[in-house]
Structures are given as C-alpha cells and as structure tokens.
Scaffold this motif. Structure first.
Motif, PDB file in Angstrom:
ATOM      1  N   LEU A   8      -3.997 -20.637  -4.111  1.00 42.85           N
ATOM      2  CA  LEU A   8      -5.331 -20.135  -4.441  1.00 42.85           C
ATOM      3  C   LEU A   8      -5.279 -18.643  -4.749  1.00 42.85           C
ATOM      4  O   LEU A   8      -5.931 -18.166  -5.683  1.00 42.85           O
ATOM      5  N   VAL A   9      -4.476 -17.892  -4.012  1.00 40.58           N
ATOM      6  CA  VAL A   9      -4.340 -16.458  -4.263  1.00 40.58           C
ATOM      7  C   VAL A   9      -3.726 -16.240  -5.650  1.00 40.58           C
ATOM      8  O   VAL A   9      -4.186 -15.385  -6.409  1.00 40.58           O
ATOM      9  N   ALA A  10      -2.722 -17.021  -6.008  1.00 41.06           N
ATOM     10  CA  ALA A  10      -2.099 -16.908  -7.337  1.00 41.06           C
ATOM     11  C   ALA A  10      -3.118 -17.206  -8.431  1.00 41.06           C
ATOM     12  O   ALA A  10      -3.163 -16.503  -9.450  1.00 41.06           O
ATOM     13  N   LEU A  11      -3.952 -18.217  -8.227  1.00 42.73           N
ATOM     14  CA  LEU A  11      -4.988 -18.553  -9.209  1.00 42.73           C
ATOM     15  C   LEU A  11      -5.975 -17.399  -9.353  1.00 42.73           C
ATOM     16  O   LEU A  11      -6.323 -17.001 -10.464  1.00 42.73           O
ATOM     17  N   ILE A  12      -6.415 -16.853  -8.245  1.00 41.78           N
ATOM     18  CA  ILE A  12      -7.365 -15.744  -8.283  1.00 41.78           C
ATOM     19  C   ILE A  12      -6.735 -14.530  -8.964  1.00 41.78           C
ATOM     20  O   ILE A  12      -7.390 -13.840  -9.747  1.00 41.78           O
ATOM     21  N   CYS A  13      -5.456 -14.269  -8.693  1.00 42.03           N
ATOM     22  CA  CYS A  13      -4.755 -13.144  -9.330  1.00 42.03           C
ATOM     23  C   CYS A  13      -4.687 -13.319 -10.838  1.00 42.03           C
ATOM     24  O   CYS A  13      -4.661 -12.331 -11.578  1.00 42.03           O
ATOM     25  N   SER A  14      -4.655 -14.549 -11.304  1.00 42.99           N
ATOM     26  CA  SER A  14      -4.565 -14.779 -12.742  1.00 42.99           C
ATOM     27  C   SER A  14      -5.870 -14.431 -13.451  1.00 42.99           C
ATOM     28  O   SER A  14      -5.896 -14.333 -14.674  1.00 42.99           O
ATOM     29  N   ARG A  61      -5.697  -7.083  -3.208  1.00 42.37           N
ATOM     30  CA  ARG A  61      -4.655  -6.230  -2.642  1.00 42.37           C
ATOM     31  C   ARG A  61      -3.363  -6.378  -3.438  1.00 42.37           C
ATOM     32  O   ARG A  61      -2.717  -5.396  -3.811  1.00 42.37           O
ATOM     33  N   ARG A  62      -2.987  -7.632  -3.729  1.00 43.89           N
ATOM     34  CA  ARG A  62      -1.749  -7.883  -4.480  1.00 43.89           C
ATOM     35  C   ARG A  62      -1.837  -7.311  -5.889  1.00 43.89           C
ATOM     36  O   ARG A  62      -0.872  -6.740  -6.401  1.00 43.89           O
ATOM     37  N   LEU A  63      -2.992  -7.461  -6.529  1.00 38.32           N
ATOM     38  CA  LEU A  63      -3.163  -6.908  -7.872  1.00 38.32           C
ATOM     39  C   LEU A  63      -3.045  -5.390  -7.841  1.00 38.32           C
ATOM     40  O   LEU A  63      -2.454  -4.787  -8.737  1.00 38.32           O
ATOM     41  N   GLY A  64      -3.577  -4.768  -6.806  1.00 35.68           N
ATOM     42  CA  GLY A  64      -3.458  -3.317  -6.663  1.00 35.68           C
ATOM     43  C   GLY A  64      -2.019  -2.888  -6.482  1.00 35.68           C
ATOM     44  O   GLY A  64      -1.582  -1.871  -7.033  1.00 35.68           O
ATOM     45  N   GLU A  65      -1.263  -3.658  -5.717  1.00 34.75           N
ATOM     46  CA  GLU A  65       0.150  -3.341  -5.511  1.00 34.75           C
ATOM     47  C   GLU A  65       0.944  -3.485  -6.803  1.00 34.75           C
ATOM     48  O   GLU A  65       1.819  -2.669  -7.106  1.00 34.75           O
ATOM     49  N   GLU A  67      -0.267  -3.155  -9.865  1.00 31.14           N
ATOM     50  CA  GLU A  67      -0.661  -2.056 -10.749  1.00 31.14           C
ATOM     51  C   GLU A  67      -0.008  -0.749 -10.305  1.00 31.14           C
ATOM     52  O   GLU A  67       0.467   0.024 -11.138  1.00 31.14           O
ATOM     53  N   ALA A  68       0.037  -0.503  -9.008  1.00 34.40           N
ATOM     54  CA  ALA A  68       0.682   0.713  -8.494  1.00 34.40           C
ATOM     55  C   ALA A  68       2.166   0.722  -8.852  1.00 34.40           C
ATOM     56  O   ALA A  68       2.718   1.765  -9.222  1.00 34.40           O
ATOM     57  N   ALA A  69       2.804  -0.431  -8.750  1.00 35.26           N
ATOM     58  CA  ALA A  69       4.223  -0.523  -9.094  1.00 35.26           C
ATOM     59  C   ALA A  69       4.430  -0.251 -10.581  1.00 35.26           C
ATOM     60  O   ALA A  69       5.396   0.418 -10.970  1.00 35.26           O
ATOM     61  N   ARG A  70       3.525  -0.730 -11.402  1.00 29.19           N
ATOM     62  CA  ARG A  70       3.629  -0.480 -12.847  1.00 29.19           C
ATOM     63  C   ARG A  70       3.490   1.013 -13.145  1.00 29.19           C
ATOM     64  O   ARG A  70       4.171   1.545 -14.001  1.00 29.19           O
ATOM     65  N   ARG A  71       2.581   1.685 -12.441  1.00 35.34           N
ATOM     66  CA  ARG A  71       2.386   3.115 -12.669  1.00 35.34           C
ATOM     67  C   ARG A  71       3.595   3.931 -12.224  1.00 35.34           C
ATOM     68  O   ARG A  71       3.890   4.963 -12.804  1.00 35.34           O
ATOM     69  N   ARG A  72       4.264   3.461 -11.173  1.00 34.84           N
ATOM     70  CA  ARG A  72       5.440   4.175 -10.666  1.00 34.84           C
ATOM     71  C   ARG A  72       6.673   3.966 -11.527  1.00 34.84           C
ATOM     72  O   ARG A  72       7.602   4.755 -11.477  1.00 34.84           O
ATOM     73  N   LYS A  73       6.679   2.896 -12.294  1.00 31.99           N
ATOM     74  CA  LYS A  73       7.860   2.558 -13.090  1.00 31.99           C
ATOM     75  C   LYS A  73       8.156   3.683 -14.081  1.00 31.99           C
ATOM     76  O   LYS A  73       7.288   4.157 -14.781  1.00 31.99           O
ATOM     77  N   VAL A  74       9.403   4.070 -14.107  1.00 36.06           N
ATOM     78  CA  VAL A  74       9.837   5.121 -15.023  1.00 36.06           C
ATOM     79  C   VAL A  74      10.317   4.462 -16.301  1.00 36.06           C
ATOM     80  O   VAL A  74      11.174   3.579 -16.271  1.00 36.06           O
ATOM     81  N   THR A  75       9.759   4.884 -17.401  1.00 36.33           N
ATOM     82  CA  THR A  75      10.191   4.353 -18.701  1.00 36.33           C
ATOM     83  C   THR A  75      11.402   5.138 -19.158  1.00 36.33           C
ATOM     84  O   THR A  75      11.347   6.367 -19.263  1.00 36.33           O
ATOM     85  N   PRO A  76      12.507   4.448 -19.407  1.00 37.07           N
ATOM     86  CA  PRO A  76      13.711   5.167 -19.840  1.00 37.07           C
ATOM     87  C   PRO A  76      13.512   5.786 -21.221  1.00 37.07           C
ATOM     88  O   PRO A  76      12.737   5.296 -22.028  1.00 37.07           O
ATOM     89  N   GLU A  77      14.225   6.855 -21.422  1.00 31.89           N
ATOM     90  CA  GLU A  77      14.197   7.512 -22.744  1.00 31.89           C
ATOM     91  C   GLU A  77      14.788   6.533 -23.761  1.00 31.89           C
ATOM     92  O   GLU A  77      15.747   5.823 -23.458  1.00 31.89           O
ATOM     93  N   PRO A  78      14.221   6.505 -24.960  1.00 33.87           N
ATOM     94  CA  PRO A  78      14.802   5.615 -25.972  1.00 33.87           C
ATOM     95  C   PRO A  78      16.212   6.086 -26.367  1.00 33.87           C
ATOM     96  O   PRO A  78      16.485   7.274 -26.385  1.00 33.87           O
ATOM     97  N   VAL A  79      17.060   5.137 -26.624  1.00 32.70           N
ATOM     98  CA  VAL A  79      18.426   5.458 -27.036  1.00 32.70           C
ATOM     99  C   VAL A  79      18.400   5.689 -28.540  1.00 32.70           C
ATOM    100  O   VAL A  79      17.955   4.842 -29.304  1.00 32.70           O
ATOM    101  N   VAL A  80      18.867   6.872 -28.927  1.00 31.60           N
ATOM    102  CA  VAL A  80      18.888   7.221 -30.350  1.00 31.60           C
ATOM    103  C   VAL A  80      20.323   7.125 -30.831  1.00 31.60           C
ATOM    104  O   VAL A  80      21.213   7.759 -30.272  1.00 31.60           O
TER     105      VAL A  80
END
Length: 82
Positions: A8-14, A61-65, A67-80
């Motif tokens: 049910l939590v997974a359904l609600i998260c969707s 709560r899970r959705l907030g976690e 989203e927070a993890a996505r914001r913390r994720k460091v995007t690597p520099e593109p390889v040129v």
C-alpha cells in the motif's frame, strides 16, 4: 522502492497526490476514531490514527527521503573527448 516497502505504501508513493488526499481525509472525528474509516456500518471500529493514515504518512516520508537523495546526488562533469 525496495522489497521491504509495504504494497500500500508503494502504491501511495506512485501517486503523491493520493498521499495528500488520504492524509486530508483520514482525520480524527473528535471521538478518537478515523473520520473516513469509521463511516457507515464501520462507525466506531477504526481508532485514530488508522493504518491508511499511517501508510500515507510513511509514503510522504519515503518520498521526502528520495527527493533529498536526488538533491544530494552529485552530477559528474561531462567527459569531453580530446
């Protein structure tokens, strides 16, 4: 969602809008029972907070976690290529 997430939590998260609606609807009716779960023939049978409210809060709560993890994720520099 991991394998340990209740269905049910997974359904609600969707559908985060569902979580908001459930939290709005499943409130104390003033007698210690859930206003939504305790309607009709079920009056007085579901104490507040009900399981649906708890699952909706867990989903938020899970959705907030997530989203927070996505914001913390460091995007690597593109390889040129050189």
């Amino acid at each position: 969602m991991s394998g340990g997430t209740p269905p049910l939590v997974a359904l609600i998260c969707s559908n985060p809008e569902m979580a908001v609606r459930l939290i709005e609807d499943h409130r104390d009716d003033g007698t210690g029972h859930c206003r939504s779960c305790s309607s009709g023939a079920q009056t007085g049978h579901y104490t507040f907070p009900c399981n649906i409210l708890l699952d909706a809060q867990d989903a938020i709560r899970r959705l907030g976690e997530i989203e927070a993890a996505r914001r913390r994720k460091v995007t690597p520099e593109p390889v040129v290529p050189v």
